[in-house]
Design a protein around this motif. Sequence first.
Motif, PDB file in Angstrom:
ATOM      1  N   LEU A   1      46.205  57.776  48.267  1.00 46.79           N
ATOM      2  CA  LEU A   1      45.715  56.855  49.289  1.00 46.79           C
ATOM      3  C   LEU A   1      44.707  55.912  48.645  1.00 46.79           C
ATOM      4  N   PHE A   2      44.919  54.614  48.783  1.00 42.69           N
ATOM      5  CA  PHE A   2      44.076  53.621  48.123  1.00 42.69           C
ATOM      6  C   PHE A   2      43.696  52.526  49.113  1.00 42.69           C
ATOM      7  N   GLU A   3      42.463  52.062  49.008  1.00 40.53           N
ATOM      8  CA  GLU A   3      42.059  50.896  49.772  1.00 40.53           C
ATOM      9  C   GLU A   3      42.696  49.662  49.142  1.00 40.53           C
ATOM     10  N   LEU A   4      43.084  48.701  49.963  1.00 47.26           N
ATOM     11  CA  LEU A   4      43.743  47.513  49.425  1.00 47.26           C
ATOM     12  C   LEU A   4      42.842  46.773  48.440  1.00 47.26           C
ATOM     13  N   LYS A   5      41.530  46.840  48.645  1.00 48.47           N
ATOM     14  CA  LYS A   5      40.601  46.188  47.717  1.00 48.47           C
ATOM     15  C   LYS A   5      40.654  46.824  46.328  1.00 48.47           C
ATOM     16  N   TYR A   6      41.149  48.052  46.252  1.00 44.40           N
ATOM     17  CA  TYR A   6      41.204  48.757  44.971  1.00 44.40           C
ATOM     18  C   TYR A   6      42.076  48.019  43.965  1.00 44.40           C
ATOM     19  N   PHE A   7      43.073  47.317  44.450  1.00 47.45           N
ATOM     20  CA  PHE A   7      44.034  46.659  43.555  1.00 47.45           C
ATOM     21  C   PHE A   7      43.519  45.327  43.014  1.00 47.45           C
ATOM     22  N   PHE A   8      42.332  44.905  43.460  1.00 48.28           N
ATOM     23  CA  PHE A   8      41.750  43.655  42.968  1.00 48.28           C
ATOM     24  C   PHE A   8      40.607  44.014  42.031  1.00 48.28           C
ATOM     25  N   THR A   9      40.824  43.863  40.740  1.00 47.82           N
ATOM     26  CA  THR A   9      39.816  44.215  39.749  1.00 47.82           C
ATOM     27  C   THR A   9      39.709  43.115  38.710  1.00 47.82           C
ATOM     28  N   SER A  10      38.560  43.110  38.039  1.00 51.23           N
ATOM     29  CA  SER A  10      38.353  42.143  36.961  1.00 51.23           C
ATOM     30  C   SER A  10      39.140  42.574  35.732  1.00 51.23           C
ATOM     31  N   GLY A  11      39.230  41.681  34.762  1.00 54.10           N
ATOM     32  CA  GLY A  11      40.027  41.949  33.573  1.00 54.10           C
ATOM     33  C   GLY A  11      39.190  42.150  32.321  1.00 54.10           C
ATOM     34  N   ILE A  12      39.692  42.968  31.431  1.00 54.81           N
ATOM     35  CA  ILE A  12      39.091  43.193  30.112  1.00 54.81           C
ATOM     36  C   ILE A  12      40.085  42.706  29.064  1.00 54.81           C
ATOM     37  N   ALA A  13      39.597  41.911  28.141  1.00 53.03           N
ATOM     38  CA  ALA A  13      40.489  41.345  27.130  1.00 53.03           C
ATOM     39  C   ALA A  13      41.084  42.443  26.255  1.00 53.03           C
ATOM     40  N   ALA A  14      42.324  42.246  25.839  1.00 55.59           N
ATOM     41  CA  ALA A  14      42.987  43.197  24.952  1.00 55.59           C
ATOM     42  C   ALA A  14      42.570  42.939  23.514  1.00 55.59           C
ATOM     43  N   ALA A  15      42.441  44.018  22.745  1.00 59.23           N
ATOM     44  CA  ALA A  15      41.980  43.891  21.356  1.00 59.23           C
ATOM     45  C   ALA A  15      42.974  43.146  20.493  1.00 59.23           C
ATOM     46  N   ASP A  16      44.262  43.236  20.838  1.00 58.58           N
ATOM     47  CA  ASP A  16      45.282  42.575  20.029  1.00 58.58           C
ATOM     48  C   ASP A  16      45.607  41.181  20.521  1.00 58.58           C
ATOM     49  N   GLY A  17      44.799  40.663  21.462  1.00 61.82           N
ATOM     50  CA  GLY A  17      45.044  39.325  21.973  1.00 61.82           C
ATOM     51  C   GLY A  17      46.119  39.251  23.028  1.00 61.82           C
ATOM     52  N   GLY A  18      46.642  40.374  23.506  1.00 61.80           N
ATOM     53  CA  GLY A  18      47.679  40.379  24.533  1.00 61.80           C
ATOM     54  C   GLY A  18      47.102  40.181  25.919  1.00 61.80           C
ATOM     55  N   ASP A  19      47.864  40.611  26.913  1.00 61.51           N
ATOM     56  CA  ASP A  19      47.427  40.454  28.299  1.00 61.51           C
ATOM     57  C   ASP A  19      46.186  41.284  28.565  1.00 61.51           C
ATOM     58  N   ALA A  20      45.322  40.749  29.433  1.00 59.47           N
ATOM     59  CA  ALA A  20      44.115  41.472  29.806  1.00 59.47           C
ATOM     60  C   ALA A  20      44.472  42.724  30.606  1.00 59.47           C
ATOM     61  N   VAL A  21      43.580  43.681  30.588  1.00 62.46           N
ATOM     62  CA  VAL A  21      43.801  44.938  31.303  1.00 62.46           C
ATOM     63  C   VAL A  21      42.762  45.060  32.414  1.00 62.46           C
ATOM     64  N   SER A  22      43.083  45.842  33.416  1.00 57.46           N
ATOM     65  CA  SER A  22      42.198  46.001  34.558  1.00 57.46           C
ATOM     66  C   SER A  22      40.976  46.837  34.204  1.00 57.46           C
ATOM     67  N   ALA A  23      39.869  46.543  34.878  1.00 59.32           N
ATOM     68  CA  ALA A  23      38.658  47.336  34.690  1.00 59.32           C
ATOM     69  C   ALA A  23      38.882  48.771  35.134  1.00 59.32           C
ATOM     70  N   GLU A  24      39.699  48.986  36.162  1.00 63.88           N
ATOM     71  CA  GLU A  24      39.994  50.341  36.614  1.00 63.88           C
ATOM     72  C   GLU A  24      40.769  51.118  35.549  1.00 63.88           C
ATOM     73  N   ALA A  25      41.634  50.428  34.817  1.00 62.31           N
ATOM     74  CA  ALA A  25      42.357  51.093  33.729  1.00 62.31           C
ATOM     75  C   ALA A  25      41.401  51.521  32.634  1.00 62.31           C
ATOM     76  N   VAL A  26      40.393  50.684  32.352  1.00 63.26           N
ATOM     77  CA  VAL A  26      39.395  51.037  31.343  1.00 63.26           C
ATOM     78  C   VAL A  26      38.569  52.227  31.812  1.00 63.26           C
ATOM     79  N   LYS A  27      38.186  52.230  33.094  1.00 62.37           N
ATOM     80  CA  LYS A  27      37.431  53.368  33.631  1.00 62.37           C
ATOM     81  C   LYS A  27      38.244  54.650  33.536  1.00 62.37           C
ATOM     82  N   SER A  28      39.525  54.554  33.822  1.00 62.02           N
ATOM     83  CA  SER A  28      40.386  55.728  33.725  1.00 62.02           C
ATOM     84  C   SER A  28      40.437  56.245  32.292  1.00 62.02           C
ATOM     85  N   ALA A  29      40.502  55.322  31.328  1.00 65.03           N
ATOM     86  CA  ALA A  29      40.532  55.730  29.923  1.00 65.03           C
ATOM     87  C   ALA A  29      39.213  56.394  29.523  1.00 65.03           C
ATOM     88  N   ILE A  30      38.080  55.844  29.989  1.00 62.59           N
ATOM     89  CA  ILE A  30      36.776  56.447  29.683  1.00 62.59           C
ATOM     90  C   ILE A  30      36.680  57.845  30.285  1.00 62.59           C
TER      91      ILE A  30
END
Length: 494
Positions: A409-438
Amino acid sequence: MSLAPRLDVRQSQSLVMTPQLQQAIKLLALSNLEIEAFIADEVEKNPLLDAQGIREVATPERAEREGPAGADELVLGTAPAEDRGLDLDYATESHQQDSIADGGAGPDGGLSLNGGAAGGGLGGEDGPDWNALPDDAPNLAEHLTAQATLALSGVRLTIAVHIIDQLDDAGYLTVPVRDIAERLGVTVEAAESVLAVVQGFDPTGVGARDLAECLAIQAREVDRYDPCMARLIANLDLLARGDLARLKRLCGVDDEDMADMIRELRSYDPKPGCRYGGEPSQAVVPDLFVTRTKAGWGIELNSATLPRVLVNRRYYQELRHGPQDKGSKAWLADCLASANWLMKALDQRQRTIIRVATEIVKQQEAFFLHGVAHLKPLTLARVAEAIGMHESTVSRVTSNKYLSCARGLFELKYFFTSGIAAADGGDAVSAEAVKSAIRTLIAGEGARILSDDTLVDLLQAKGFDIARRTVAKYRESMGIGSSVQRRRARTLGG
């Protein structure tokens, strides 16, 4: 230049926010449960609105048996031509659907991203029964008052009830005992005596004036309040700082005894009143269901929390043909206009929510397929541009609304996140994805506690171009302590 007065006629255009338009905008920000309360209020004020029961499919035999066309026949379009004037005809607008499940997009009645039939939502007979929730348990005050009634009487019961009223949600006494004694006109000794009785009630530890007293009460209950434990509880500040060497000297114990005492303390409840709570907890009810089918993604509103609102045509006809004065006719016309507007506003709200949710699922399809690690950066402006709406409209639609899918169950606002640049210059990744990795890295750090600098190196190896201060900010936002705090907690936990 003439200074004489004169009359001029000018023509201009301006955008005026009518009360109905303002209300329609407010409806977008309401959740399904809030909409249900709003509709209930409107039904009470407008006799032409009918929100009871589930409509039946009209048939010619039923129409002949029941006489003039009712609201169901009008919505379904089976009423005689002369009776269809009640329903609004806003050019291409239609009110023939109470929910997306009525749209006939496919045999399962959903809406898919690729235009095909989508799977039905979970709001039908096989869906969760939101009404089958357990009754609210007694709160802390009620639980303690029941025990006080059995244990005390007279003035002592009055003092106990007053003490119970002064406890916070965690079970702590929030006012000095002297103030209670002065307020009730009793001695401090009498108030202290009754407080001691209250502190013996269930849950153990309730009625304490601070954390040390709360832990001491629980230690006495299990017969562990010896001089060593008393000194340990009296020096909780040293325990919080992790100064175990000084604590061992004060308590006169070795490493093994200190570890055993700390384990004992960790088994106590620092907030005994919270198990009864203050306000009853409210379950989060999803507003949308997202399911994956062979034809695509099925997106459906939770019809279980959306009452069906129809115009009571039969009652309107009775009122219209009855004896009326000029004021009654105007009132009936206002009720009719308000009922028609409400149906249009609710229909437009449902369509708007589905359009926004459909675009969110389309943009974040990788998340629904593979999880939070594949969540992409997304902004309100991007969704608004894709569906041809204003950014403020998307913001209202995504407020206070929850989406249920196979991943939770997710709030609709959850899907709107800022981006973090990719180290290899590719597409940016979501801040939530970075938090999950941490979170994943810290959860698996083992005996070696990872510092923020080490986390930066590991994240960059995973393709995240992130600074140390950003790692610290994300870690703190998730409630995860620093490497020093985690190392100290592990030491205290044995």
